[in-house]
Design an enzyme around this catalytic site. Structure first.
Site, PDB file in Angstrom:
ATOM      1  N   ARG A 189       0.835  -1.216   0.000  1.00  0.00           N
ATOM      2  CA  ARG A 189       0.000   0.000   0.000  1.00  0.00           C
ATOM      3  C   ARG A 189       0.870   1.266   0.000  1.00  0.00           C
ATOM      4  O   ARG A 189       0.570   2.256   0.667  1.00  0.00           O
ATOM      5  CB  ARG A 189      -0.940   0.043   1.209  1.00  0.00           C
ATOM      6  N   SER A 245     -10.687   0.754   3.864  1.00  0.00           N
ATOM      7  CA  SER A 245      -9.901   0.542   5.083  1.00  0.00           C
ATOM      8  C   SER A 245      -9.329   1.878   5.546  1.00  0.00           C
ATOM      9  O   SER A 245      -8.699   2.582   4.751  1.00  0.00           O
ATOM     10  CB  SER A 245      -8.745  -0.412   4.824  1.00  0.00           C
ATOM     11  N   GLU A 291      -4.602   5.220   6.403  1.00  0.00           N
ATOM     12  CA  GLU A 291      -4.335   4.940   4.982  1.00  0.00           C
ATOM     13  C   GLU A 291      -4.768   6.065   4.031  1.00  0.00           C
ATOM     14  O   GLU A 291      -3.998   6.438   3.143  1.00  0.00           O
ATOM     15  CB  GLU A 291      -5.010   3.624   4.579  1.00  0.00           C
TER      16      GLU A 291
HETATM   17  P1  FAD Z   1      -8.384   9.755  -4.825  1.00  0.00           P
HETATM   18  O1  FAD Z   1      -9.031   9.327  -3.555  1.00  0.00           O
HETATM   19  O2  FAD Z   1      -9.025  10.837  -5.590  1.00  0.00           O
HETATM   20  O3  FAD Z   1      -6.868  10.131  -4.526  1.00  0.00           O
HETATM   21  C1  FAD Z   1      -6.066   9.301  -3.755  1.00  0.00           C
HETATM   22  C2  FAD Z   1      -4.636   9.859  -3.759  1.00  0.00           C
HETATM   23  O4  FAD Z   1      -4.079   9.705  -5.048  1.00  0.00           O
HETATM   24  C3  FAD Z   1      -4.565  11.361  -3.452  1.00  0.00           C
HETATM   25  O5  FAD Z   1      -3.373  11.614  -2.741  1.00  0.00           O
HETATM   26  C4  FAD Z   1      -4.499  11.999  -4.821  1.00  0.00           C
HETATM   27  O6  FAD Z   1      -3.818  13.245  -4.789  1.00  0.00           O
HETATM   28  C5  FAD Z   1      -3.689  10.978  -5.577  1.00  0.00           C
HETATM   29  N1  FAD Z   1      -4.005  10.926  -7.017  1.00  0.00           N
HETATM   30  C6  FAD Z   1      -5.201  10.635  -7.578  1.00  0.00           C
HETATM   31  N2  FAD Z   1      -5.095  10.621  -8.916  1.00  0.00           N
HETATM   32  C7  FAD Z   1      -3.816  10.932  -9.203  1.00  0.00           C
HETATM   33  C8  FAD Z   1      -3.071  11.116 -10.412  1.00  0.00           C
HETATM   34  N3  FAD Z   1      -3.639  10.947 -11.615  1.00  0.00           N
HETATM   35  N4  FAD Z   1      -1.763  11.468 -10.310  1.00  0.00           N
HETATM   36  C9  FAD Z   1      -1.168  11.643  -9.115  1.00  0.00           C
HETATM   37  N5  FAD Z   1      -1.813  11.492  -7.942  1.00  0.00           N
HETATM   38  C10 FAD Z   1      -3.119  11.137  -7.990  1.00  0.00           C
HETATM   39  N6  FAD Z   1      -7.789   0.396  -1.838  1.00  0.00           N
HETATM   40  C11 FAD Z   1      -7.062  -0.727  -1.985  1.00  0.00           C
HETATM   41  O7  FAD Z   1      -5.831  -0.682  -2.144  1.00  0.00           O
HETATM   42  N7  FAD Z   1      -7.642  -1.947  -1.975  1.00  0.00           N
HETATM   43  C12 FAD Z   1      -8.980  -2.110  -1.814  1.00  0.00           C
HETATM   44  O8  FAD Z   1      -9.480  -3.231  -1.820  1.00  0.00           O
HETATM   45  C13 FAD Z   1      -9.777  -0.940  -1.608  1.00  0.00           C
HETATM   46  N8  FAD Z   1     -11.102  -1.033  -1.383  1.00  0.00           N
HETATM   47  C14 FAD Z   1     -11.845   0.094  -1.169  1.00  0.00           C
HETATM   48  C15 FAD Z   1     -13.214  -0.038  -0.922  1.00  0.00           C
HETATM   49  C16 FAD Z   1     -14.001   1.092  -0.701  1.00  0.00           C
HETATM   50  C17 FAD Z   1     -15.471   0.923  -0.431  1.00  0.00           C
HETATM   51  C18 FAD Z   1     -13.411   2.379  -0.767  1.00  0.00           C
HETATM   52  C19 FAD Z   1     -14.258   3.598  -0.586  1.00  0.00           C
HETATM   53  C20 FAD Z   1     -12.040   2.521  -0.999  1.00  0.00           C
HETATM   54  C21 FAD Z   1     -11.244   1.376  -1.188  1.00  0.00           C
HETATM   55  N9  FAD Z   1      -9.861   1.463  -1.445  1.00  0.00           N
HETATM   56  C22 FAD Z   1      -9.121   0.324  -1.638  1.00  0.00           C
HETATM   57  C23 FAD Z   1      -9.202   2.775  -1.507  1.00  0.00           C
HETATM   58  C24 FAD Z   1      -9.322   3.455  -2.913  1.00  0.00           C
HETATM   59  O9  FAD Z   1     -10.314   2.842  -3.658  1.00  0.00           O
HETATM   60  C25 FAD Z   1      -8.005   3.426  -3.679  1.00  0.00           C
HETATM   61  O10 FAD Z   1      -6.978   4.021  -2.952  1.00  0.00           O
HETATM   62  C26 FAD Z   1      -8.130   4.123  -5.045  1.00  0.00           C
HETATM   63  O11 FAD Z   1      -6.959   3.885  -5.803  1.00  0.00           O
HETATM   64  C27 FAD Z   1      -8.334   5.643  -4.936  1.00  0.00           C
HETATM   65  O12 FAD Z   1      -8.657   6.137  -6.218  1.00  0.00           O
HETATM   66  P2  FAD Z   1      -9.282   7.570  -6.441  1.00  0.00           P
HETATM   67  O13 FAD Z   1      -9.320   7.837  -7.892  1.00  0.00           O
HETATM   68  O14 FAD Z   1     -10.575   7.658  -5.735  1.00  0.00           O
HETATM   69  O15 FAD Z   1      -8.186   8.466  -5.750  1.00  0.00           O
HETATM   70  P1  NAP Z   2     -10.284 -10.203   5.102  1.00  0.00           P
HETATM   71  O1  NAP Z   2     -10.326 -11.171   3.969  1.00  0.00           O
HETATM   72  O2  NAP Z   2     -11.344 -10.266   6.149  1.00  0.00           O
HETATM   73  O3  NAP Z   2      -8.856 -10.304   5.801  1.00  0.00           O
HETATM   74  C1  NAP Z   2      -8.530  -9.456   6.912  1.00  0.00           C
HETATM   75  C2  NAP Z   2      -7.086  -8.984   6.725  1.00  0.00           C
HETATM   76  O4  NAP Z   2      -6.252 -10.125   6.776  1.00  0.00           O
HETATM   77  C3  NAP Z   2      -6.890  -8.326   5.391  1.00  0.00           C
HETATM   78  O5  NAP Z   2      -6.597  -6.993   5.616  1.00  0.00           O
HETATM   79  C4  NAP Z   2      -5.779  -9.105   4.692  1.00  0.00           C
HETATM   80  O6  NAP Z   2      -4.613  -8.338   4.423  1.00  0.00           O
HETATM   81  C5  NAP Z   2      -5.374 -10.174   5.692  1.00  0.00           C
HETATM   82  N1  NAP Z   2      -5.448 -11.515   5.053  1.00  0.00           N
HETATM   83  C6  NAP Z   2      -6.534 -12.331   4.975  1.00  0.00           C
HETATM   84  N2  NAP Z   2      -6.198 -13.487   4.381  1.00  0.00           N
HETATM   85  C7  NAP Z   2      -4.883 -13.395   4.074  1.00  0.00           C
HETATM   86  C8  NAP Z   2      -3.970 -14.282   3.439  1.00  0.00           C
HETATM   87  N3  NAP Z   2      -4.350 -15.487   3.012  1.00  0.00           N
HETATM   88  N4  NAP Z   2      -2.696 -13.858   3.270  1.00  0.00           N
HETATM   89  C9  NAP Z   2      -2.305 -12.632   3.684  1.00  0.00           C
HETATM   90  N5  NAP Z   2      -3.140 -11.751   4.285  1.00  0.00           N
HETATM   91  C10 NAP Z   2      -4.407 -12.130   4.484  1.00  0.00           C
HETATM   92  O7  NAP Z   2     -10.235  -8.701   4.537  1.00  0.00           O
HETATM   93  P2  NAP Z   2     -11.390  -7.779   3.958  1.00  0.00           P
HETATM   94  O8  NAP Z   2     -11.524  -6.604   4.812  1.00  0.00           O
HETATM   95  O9  NAP Z   2     -12.605  -8.597   3.621  1.00  0.00           O
HETATM   96  O10 NAP Z   2     -10.725  -7.312   2.587  1.00  0.00           O
HETATM   97  C11 NAP Z   2     -10.484  -8.242   1.559  1.00  0.00           C
HETATM   98  C12 NAP Z   2      -9.375  -7.716   0.662  1.00  0.00           C
HETATM   99  O11 NAP Z   2      -9.776  -6.476   0.100  1.00  0.00           O
HETATM  100  C13 NAP Z   2      -8.070  -7.445   1.418  1.00  0.00           C
HETATM  101  O12 NAP Z   2      -6.996  -7.789   0.602  1.00  0.00           O
HETATM  102  C14 NAP Z   2      -8.094  -5.965   1.675  1.00  0.00           C
HETATM  103  O13 NAP Z   2      -6.812  -5.367   1.695  1.00  0.00           O
HETATM  104  C15 NAP Z   2      -8.884  -5.440   0.480  1.00  0.00           C
HETATM  105  N6  NAP Z   2      -9.638  -4.235   0.862  1.00  0.00           N
HETATM  106  C16 NAP Z   2      -8.924  -3.091   0.990  1.00  0.00           C
HETATM  107  C17 NAP Z   2      -9.554  -1.908   1.320  1.00  0.00           C
HETATM  108  C18 NAP Z   2      -8.789  -0.613   1.380  1.00  0.00           C
HETATM  109  O14 NAP Z   2      -9.397   0.433   1.425  1.00  0.00           O
HETATM  110  N7  NAP Z   2      -7.483  -0.636   1.363  1.00  0.00           N
HETATM  111  C19 NAP Z   2     -10.926  -1.904   1.556  1.00  0.00           C
HETATM  112  C20 NAP Z   2     -11.603  -3.098   1.469  1.00  0.00           C
HETATM  113  C21 NAP Z   2     -10.954  -4.268   1.111  1.00  0.00           C
HETATM  114  P3  NAP Z   2      -4.414  -7.394   3.144  1.00  0.00           P
HETATM  115  O15 NAP Z   2      -5.260  -6.193   3.445  1.00  0.00           O
HETATM  116  O16 NAP Z   2      -2.968  -7.125   3.171  1.00  0.00           O
HETATM  117  O17 NAP Z   2      -4.859  -8.131   1.931  1.00  0.00           O
END
Ligand code: FAD
Ligand code: NAP
Length: 345
Positions: free
Chosen positions: A174, A245, A341
């Protein structure tokens, strides 16, 4: 709101733009000045204006990983560069380029419809293609960095367009070079390299459960399963404001993990690189009794403690106040620091 549009190669600008619908927390916010970037060549002119006016600036995708104050001074660049192109395809891999403003989930769907497999575990992540490399989006054991060949961006420090190789993106959990150096690169295009060889990755328990009776799921099966799990498990930002998250899973040294597991035998954790251990931050928060708790207009989501929500009328101060309470509770119970995050503007 007023707006001006001069020509195709000039970015459309707006003053006092309402951003409530452009951040998934649904916070009330407005941008003093916003530029809609629909083509990379508009950026140098916009950045020259910003430099001349000596105003602060930031880039916005679709606002799914940001925390907004009520007022964003200076300029906000709204990334809306569209287009997907198959650059090249051969026996080994396919090179596909997508504009920074392309919707991420639509891009994943587009690749699968054309039988380019690999991105299916990243289905239904909100946001744009251009933002995806910033925090190296990841889910279910896959990270976007695994599939990037290079990134095209405008370097706001050197005032030039650059191509940044995958190696120079310094992708980590991340994290990336871009996240470490905010206000430097404006991503305009992401070039993906998708190998022809494909392997299912269904090791996460929620996903594995979907395939108990199917030992060889296809990429499209996995895509559908992930869409179903996420729809069921995560709050829809259109219904309840959130940014996914709120905290990163902390990665701790082996010794700290061993001390913790003695004291908390139920600790949920996973092996990580360099003999370290990744702790499930959601479990830590849950153990502090915080899941489902509410603090004024904001709270901890009832089905997933890692997600903080805006029940309506919440502000950045409210969510950051709640975050501090959670950080303090987790630190005092486990001695572990939780890092936020989303990006705080
Ligand atoms: P923004 O929120 O608009 O911006 C995020 C950052 O990126 C800011 O710092 C912005 O300045 C910068 N940025 C945006 N566009 C550019 C560009 N073109 N050039 C340079 N900088 C830029 N994230 C995960 O990693 N895994 C997940 O599973 C995940 N699940 C999510 C689920 C939900 C319900 C929500 C709401 C969010 C989740 N996220 C997850 C977080 C999010 O979706 C990601 O971080 C996504 O990449 C953000 O995209 P955005 O276009 O909305 O960026
Ligand atoms: P989950 O499956 O309930 O698991 C809980 C946490 O344990 C996760 O954060 C995941 O880490 C870790 N995990 C579970 N199984 C794993 C494995 N086999 N090996 C290594 N790590 C493991 O998580 P969840 O909330 O439903 O989300 C599912 C996936 O979507 C995750 O990968 C999560 O990162 C992603 N997600 C991300 C966001 C965001 O905003 N960043 C939001 C929603 C969902 P990791 O997070 O490192 O995968």
């Amino acid at each position: 709101m007023t707006s001006t549009e001069n020509s195709i190669s000039t970015a459309k600008s707006s003053v006092n733009l309402d951003l409530k619908s452009r951040n998934t927390f649904g916070f009330d916010a407005s941008a003093e000045l916003a530029y809609e970037i629909t083509a990379a060549e508009q950026i140098p002119h916009v950045m020259d204006e910003i430099t001349e006016k000596k105003i602060p600036w930031r880039v916005l995708g679709s606002g799914s990983n940001v925390i907004f104050p009520k007022f964003l001074p200076g300029a906000t660049l709204l990334m809306n560069i569209l287009g997907i192109e198959i650059v090249q395809t051969n026996q080994e891999d396919s090179i596909i380029a997508a504009g920074a403003g392309v919707n991420w989930h639509e891009f994943v769907s587009w690749t699968l419809e054309r039988n380019f497999f690999g991105l299916e575990n990243l289905a239904l992540i909100p946001g744009t293609v251009g933002a995806a490399p910033i925090q190296n989006i990841g889910a279910y054991g896959v990270e976007i960095g695994d599939y990037i060949q290079l990134i095209e961006a405008y370097d706001a420090k050197e005032h030039i367009f650059v191509k940044i190789s995958k190696q120079d993106c310094h992708f980590a959990y991340r994290n990336s070079y871009f996240k470490q150096h905010p206000y430097r690169f404006i991503v305009t295009k992401v070039v993906f390299k998708i190998p022809k060889q494909w392997q299912a990755r269904i090791q996460y328990a929620d996903l594995a459960k979907q395939f108990l009776n199917n030992s060889s799921p296809t990429a499209k099966d996995i895509f559908s399963a992930i869409c179903a799990i996420r729809t069921h498990k995560l709050p829809d930002p259109k219904v309840i404001g959130n940014a996914g998250s709120f905290f990163q899973n902390p990665i701790v040294a082996r010794e700290q993990y061993e001390t913790l597991i003695l004291k908390h035998p139920g600790l949920v954790s996973y092996p990580d690189a360099d003999n370290k251990r990744k702790l499930a931050a959601g479990w830590l928060i849950d153990q502090c009794g915080l899941k489902g708790q509410r603090m004024g207009n904001v709270g901890v989501y009832e089905n997933q403690a890692l997600v903080l929500v805006n029940h309506g009328g919440g502000t950045a101060e409210d969510i950051l106040g709640l975050a501090r309470c959670i950080q303090d509770a987790v630190h005092s119970k486990f001695g572990v620091k939780l890092e936020i995050e989303p990006n705080i503007f």
